[in-house]
Design a protein around this motif. Sequence first.
Motif, PDB file in Angstrom:
ATOM      1  N   MET A 112       0.841  -1.178   0.000  1.00  0.00           N
ATOM      2  CA  MET A 112       0.000   0.000   0.000  1.00  0.00           C
ATOM      3  C   MET A 112       0.890   1.245   0.000  1.00  0.00           C
ATOM      4  N   THR A 113       0.546   2.194  -0.817  1.00  0.00           N
ATOM      5  CA  THR A 113       1.297   3.428  -0.922  1.00  0.00           C
ATOM      6  C   THR A 113       0.821   4.417   0.126  1.00  0.00           C
ATOM      7  N   THR A 114       1.772   5.035   0.806  1.00  0.00           N
ATOM      8  CA  THR A 114       1.403   6.081   1.750  1.00  0.00           C
ATOM      9  C   THR A 114       1.433   7.415   1.032  1.00  0.00           C
ATOM     10  N   LEU A 115       0.668   8.353   1.547  1.00  0.00           N
ATOM     11  CA  LEU A 115       0.602   9.675   0.934  1.00  0.00           C
ATOM     12  C   LEU A 115       1.721  10.556   1.458  1.00  0.00           C
ATOM     13  N   ALA A 116       2.324  11.308   0.561  1.00  0.00           N
ATOM     14  CA  ALA A 116       3.359  12.255   0.949  1.00  0.00           C
ATOM     15  C   ALA A 116       2.705  13.501   1.530  1.00  0.00           C
ATOM     16  N   LYS A 117       3.456  14.233   2.323  1.00  0.00           N
ATOM     17  CA  LYS A 117       2.941  15.463   2.917  1.00  0.00           C
ATOM     18  C   LYS A 117       2.449  16.420   1.827  1.00  0.00           C
ATOM     19  N   ALA A 118       3.156  16.474   0.710  1.00  0.00           N
ATOM     20  CA  ALA A 118       2.756  17.351  -0.402  1.00  0.00           C
ATOM     21  C   ALA A 118       1.391  16.949  -0.952  1.00  0.00           C
ATOM     22  N   ASP A 119       1.105  15.636  -1.007  1.00  0.00           N
ATOM     23  CA  ASP A 119      -0.204  15.168  -1.483  1.00  0.00           C
ATOM     24  C   ASP A 119      -1.317  15.653  -0.564  1.00  0.00           C
TER      25      ASP A 119
END
Length: 163
Positions: free
Chosen positions: A1-8
């Motif tokens: 599962m991909t985690t979201l970056a702060k920028a996202d």
Amino acid sequence: MTTLAKADIEISAQAARAFVQLYYPAYDSAGRDEDVPKFYRSYSSILWNGNPVTGADALKDFLKGIPTTAHEVLTYDCHPIPNTKGPSLMISVSGTVRHGPDTGPLYVTGPNGKEKPKSKTVDGQPRVFSQTFVLVPDPDAPAVEPGKLGKYVVSADSFRFVG
């Protein structure tokens, strides 16, 4: 599962704020049957208080058939959807909406200087609503640099009166 970056997450919050600030004034405008469908595409799935509407053209016809509105957004929240490019967004909105020709102020000042309800009819009285949108990056818009806010369109929209 991909985690979201702060920028996202930051882009998602910007996109949600921009969407809410544009969408509801367009919906409440005299030209809503022309303005609101621009947020949607032919594949957009819309459920308005249990009534399905599919695509921007059908939404245009639907909007012509309901009374004028005045929305007051009380709160909204945005959730970026992991594993999507852009990222896609789920926006939950709640507030009140008034329908009918009398969507002006709810209260008037009486001769004694005190405020009193303007109308005792259902028209113009606020109703609580909940609306959830799934926004996706607009496939027809030019590509944007990573970390920049792109253009979104409504993929799914579910509106429901709460009370």
